[in-house]
Every structure is written in C-alpha cells, then in structure tokens.
Design an enzyme around this catalytic site. Structure first.
Site, PDB file in Angstrom:
ATOM      1  N   HIS A   1       1.058  -1.216   0.008  1.00 41.37           N
ATOM      2  CA  HIS A   1      -0.158   0.087  -0.073  1.00 41.37           C
ATOM      3  C   HIS A   1       0.979   1.259   0.015  1.00 41.37           C
ATOM      4  O   HIS A   1       2.077   1.080   0.630  1.00 41.37           O
ATOM      5  CB  HIS A   1      -0.981  -0.301   1.068  1.00 41.37           C
TER       6      HIS A   1
ATOM      7  N   ASP B   1       3.338  -4.357   8.085  1.00 47.03           N
ATOM      8  CA  ASP B   1       2.017  -3.647   7.906  1.00 47.03           C
ATOM      9  C   ASP B   1       0.691  -4.630   8.250  1.00 47.03           C
ATOM     10  O   ASP B   1       0.448  -5.452   7.216  1.00 47.03           O
ATOM     11  CB  ASP B   1       1.887  -2.957   6.615  1.00 47.03           C
TER      12      ASP B   1
ATOM     13  N   GLN C   1      -4.377  -4.894   7.134  1.00 49.21           N
ATOM     14  CA  GLN C   1      -5.145  -5.682   6.838  1.00 49.21           C
ATOM     15  C   GLN C   1      -5.430  -7.244   7.445  1.00 49.21           C
ATOM     16  O   GLN C   1      -6.266  -8.212   6.885  1.00 49.21           O
ATOM     17  CB  GLN C   1      -5.184  -6.033   5.177  1.00 49.21           C
TER      18      GLN C   1
ATOM     19  N   LYS D   1     -10.007  -0.388  10.704  1.00 45.66           N
ATOM     20  CA  LYS D   1     -10.023  -1.572  10.305  1.00 45.66           C
ATOM     21  C   LYS D   1     -10.393  -2.867  10.954  1.00 45.66           C
ATOM     22  O   LYS D   1     -10.604  -4.121  10.387  1.00 45.66           O
ATOM     23  CB  LYS D   1      -9.040  -1.553   9.175  1.00 45.66           C
TER      24      LYS D   1
ATOM     25  N   CYS E   1      -4.881   2.560  -3.680  1.00 41.15           N
ATOM     26  CA  CYS E   1      -3.699   3.135  -3.141  1.00 41.15           C
ATOM     27  C   CYS E   1      -2.430   2.119  -3.057  1.00 41.15           C
ATOM     28  O   CYS E   1      -1.569   1.820  -2.417  1.00 41.15           O
ATOM     29  CB  CYS E   1      -3.649   3.554  -1.489  1.00 41.15           C
TER      30      CYS E   1
HETATM   31  N1  PMP Z   1      -1.572  -0.539   4.589  1.00 39.77           N
HETATM   32  C1  PMP Z   1      -2.661  -1.422   4.140  1.00 39.77           C
HETATM   33  C2  PMP Z   1      -2.212  -2.596   3.732  1.00 39.77           C
HETATM   34  C3  PMP Z   1      -3.989  -0.469   4.108  1.00 39.77           C
HETATM   35  O1  PMP Z   1      -4.736  -1.555   3.518  1.00 39.77           O
HETATM   36  C4  PMP Z   1      -4.113   0.512   4.348  1.00 39.77           C
HETATM   37  C5  PMP Z   1      -5.536   1.195   4.312  1.00 39.77           C
HETATM   38  N2  PMP Z   1      -6.187   0.878   3.105  1.00 39.77           N
HETATM   39  C6  PMP Z   1      -3.110   1.315   5.101  1.00 39.77           C
HETATM   40  C7  PMP Z   1      -1.817   0.850   5.193  1.00 39.77           C
HETATM   41  C8  PMP Z   1      -3.367   2.557   5.421  1.00 39.77           C
HETATM   42  O2  PMP Z   1      -4.189   2.800   6.626  1.00 39.77           O
HETATM   43  P1  PMP Z   1      -4.877   4.050   7.263  1.00 39.77           P
HETATM   44  O3  PMP Z   1      -5.266   4.819   6.082  1.00 39.77           O
HETATM   45  O4  PMP Z   1      -5.550   3.669   8.345  1.00 39.77           O
HETATM   46  O5  PMP Z   1      -3.567   4.651   7.888  1.00 39.77           O
END
Ligand code: PMP
Length: 408
Positions: free
Chosen positions: A125, A202, A205, A228, A366
């Site tokens: 991401h 990270d 998910q 999440k 993203c």
């Molecule tokens: N890493 C991953 C794998 C994600 O799916 C996301 C959110 N889509 C993020 C980072 C970023 O998370 P946040 O917007 O809550 O900071």
C-alpha cells in the site's frame, strides 16, 4: 457455514447494516477500506465523552486520573491482544499511515546514510511505500522491491538475494489490501534476522481477521489501524520491540513527550510517552479497547472460517462471469476478492452495482505499482467482514453479472 457462528446476533450489533440504499438492502463489501462499528464500540466512545472526558497524564483531579487510567488500561489490552511483551512497546498513533511515518522519520535520524536502501514488496500500500521511498531518496538511496508471481505471491528466492544487498530495513504487508495474499511474514522475519536486518510488518489488513502474536512473528515493528478492526477512526498502533524503541529518537516534539525542558536543552520522557507528543485521541483508544474485547468474546476461528466461506463462495460464483480475470490468486489468502471484467471499466461496474445497493471499492486501492505489475487501470474489490452473509454474496454476484451485461 460454521454452525457455532451466530451471524444474526452479530449483525444486530451493527445497526448501520440494516438500511436500504437506493431502495435496495445495503450490502457492505468495502471492509478493507474501513469496517463498520459494533454498538459496544460506539457506546464506549460515547460513555467516555458523557462521563469521563478529560485530558490525560496531567491532572491531579479525579476525572483526569480516571481518564489516564482508562487510557493506560487500553494500552495494556492492545499489548495482550497482539502478545507484546510489555505495554510500553505499544505506541498509540492516528493509524497505520502515521505509524509508518513515525518509523521512517525516526529511522532517518537514527541511521540512514548516503545511498542506503529499504526493501519493500511489490504489493505494498502507498502508506508502506512512499514514506520509505522519500526517506531513502533524501539520501540518494532507493527502494529494493521483492517481486511477485502472476498469482500474487512473493518470490522468496529473490527476497533472499535482495537481503544480501544489505537493505537497512524490510517493510512488508502481512496481508495485501489488493490481492488478499497472506505473506509468509514469520519466515521473512527469520530470513532478514539471519542477516541482522530489522522488519516492519504492515498489519492493517490482517489484525481484524487472524490472531496476531508479535513475539511469535519476532518482527521488530508491527503497525495497524483501529478503524479496519471494528474500532473508531483516528487511532492506530505502532508496536516496536522495546530495545528498538529505546534507541529511536522521538518523532514529534511538544507536550507530554518531554522530561526536563529549558531554553538550552530538553530531555525526553520514557517509553511509550516519548512517541506520543500532544493530546492523544483518548475516546478512540477506548473504542479500540472495546473492539478488542468484542473480538475476544467471539470464537475467532469460527469468524475466520466464516470469512473464508464467503471468499470461496464469491470466487466460485464469480467464475461463471464471461471475461472475468481475478487479480490475486495466492494459495494463502484472506477475505477479499479483486477482479476485472474484459471490456468493462472497474469504475463503471462499481457505479452501477452501487445503484443495486452493493458497496465495493474500485480503482488502484492506493497500490498503483500493483496495477502497473498486472497491466490494469484498477480492479473491483469486494472485501468481507464477519457480519457479511452468503445471501449478500449472491446479491453481489448477481449485480456484477447484470452490470457486466449492461456495460459490454
Ligand atoms: N496498509 C494497508 C495494507 C492498508 O490496506 C491501508 C488502508 N487501506 C493502509 C496501510 C493505510 O491505513 P490508514 O489509512 O488507516 O492509515
């Protein structure tokens, strides 16, 4: 479907699901973007503002002490939930993005030198990619990238070779938000540690969908967002091994993170406060604790198998659609499915099924480099949570079929 899993009683705890959009029952399949919140989480945050609201760590008075105690208990709950050795290894942040930025900023000051590299995977991401990229580029270094197969699985042979190039750090997603791939992070940590390289995972998910044990993974850092995992927005976590967090310099400066301040010099507070400058989002942290308690009351393996049932049913039923191409077909994957349909733009498909009550995400999620890797502009992504049902999967597949016919 798992017999011990009472979906109706779970759905009752998420009143937002019980509504119609455009006259159709809402099917919420955008859980990878954010999950809905159960009543116990909403009520916990409300109770905080109704009865306990106060700034923490500063007051001698009753409310301030109560709020401080509640906040520090929430930290302990998070530490237990991810099996951290100590509560001071849990830093509250605004979310995954802030956690990674905190780390990248601290690492830069701590030990990044001219020409250094950071090793990321091809499926990151942007939040676990751009902060590292910007950091190394300021020092004329670059990112190294672990490639992936057409199925969306990382190439561990290449990974091993890339580790020989001595990156300063490895940053990898536990579960891909586009492909659903569950990466073999425990093995990846072991391989990196053999070469003395620290690893950031990270967990944005993964944390809602599988038990996390940071000591078993042996990762140096693990980051995630509350929103999440059924908790409020505005709170997240950076877990770090104490020996690392002790060494790293503060990220932001201001109140609370200091020890002694004069115009000449400042000394810093101990962990975890060193990394928590200013007033934190206390209400959201208490909401996160409530979300953890909510998850802990459930049979998590039953939840996991329910989500796996939804995923397999969706993949099976979507297979029948002419021109469908799945993006991400790893053997080991978590509850989401990404796809494109030949001759149909993902955005158009998402817009049409929205009118049928189905909420999915379309676009690059993203993760633009993943789109480039697969040569597509974007995907349609349906992501599942514990409260979704097989009937919703049927409604979703029927809607995709109709939309594909209309658009072709
Ligand atoms: N890493 C991953 C794998 C994600 O799916 C996301 C959110 N889509 C993020 C980072 C970023 O998370 P946040 O917007 O809550 O900071």
């Amino acid at each position: 479907m798992n017999e011990s899993f009472d979906i109706q009683s779970i759905r009752k705890q998420f009143p937002i699901l019980d509504q119609e959009v455009y006259g159709k029952p809402l099917v919420y399949f955008d859980n990878a973007a954010t999950t809905q919140k159960p009543l116990c989480v909403i009520e916990r945050e409300r109770a905080y503002y109704l009865n306990e609201n106060c700034n923490i760590h500063r007051g001698v008075h009753y409310l301030s002490q109560k709020a401080t105690e509640a906040y520090e208990n929430a930290r302990k709950t998070v530490a237990d939930f991810i099996h951290a050795r100590e509560a001071r290894e849990v830093i509250f942040t605004r979310g995954t993005t802030e956690s990674v930025n905190l780390l990248a900023t601290s690492f830069e000051h701590f030990f990044i030198q001219e020409g250094d590299t950071v090793l990321v995977s091809a499926m990151e991401h942007h939040s676990n990619l751009v902060p590292w990229q910007q950091m190394v580029q300021r020092h004329h270094g670059n990112l190294l990238v672990i490639p992936m197969s057409d199925q969306g699985e990382l190439d561990l042979n290449c990974y091993s070779e890339l580790l020989d190039q001595r990156p300063k750090l490895v940053a990898v997603a536990h579960v891909s938000n586009v492909l659903g791939t569950i990466n073999p992070v425990k093995e990846m940590v072991r391989m990196a540690h053999e070469k003395g390289i620290p690893v950031v995972i990270d967990g944005a998910q993964s944390v809602a969908h599988m038990p996390i044990d940071v000591q078993d993974l042996d990762c140096d850092f693990f980051v995630f967002s509350g929103h999440k995992m059924y908790a409020p927005m505005g709170v997240g976590v950076l877990y770090g091994k104490a020996e690392w967090l002790e060494k790293l310099p503060p990220y932001q400066f201001g109140g609370e993170m200091v020890d002694v301040v004069s115009f000449e010099r400042t000394t810093f507070n101990v962990l975890p406060y060193k990394f928590e400058a200013g007033t934190p989002n206390v209400g959201a942290a208490l909401g996160l604790e409530a979300a953890i308690r909510f998850l802990q009351r459930l049979d998590r393996s039953a939840v996991e198998s329910h989500e796996a049932t939804l995923l397999h049913a969706a993949v099976d039923r979507l297979c029948g659609i002419e021109g469908i191409r799945f993006i991400g077909e790893a053997k080991n994957r978590s509850g989401l499915v990404s796809f494109v349909v030949k001759g149909v733009h993902p955005y158009d498909l998402g817009t049409i099924i929205d009118k049928m009550g189905i909420a999915v995400r379309t676009g690059h999620h993203c993760a633009e480099p993943v789109m480039t890797r697969f040569g597509i502009p974007g995907t349609v992504r349906a992501s599942f949570a514990m409260y979704n049902t097989l009937e919703e999967v049927d409604a979703f597949v029927a809607a995709v079929k109709r939309a594909a016919l209309m658009l072709r």
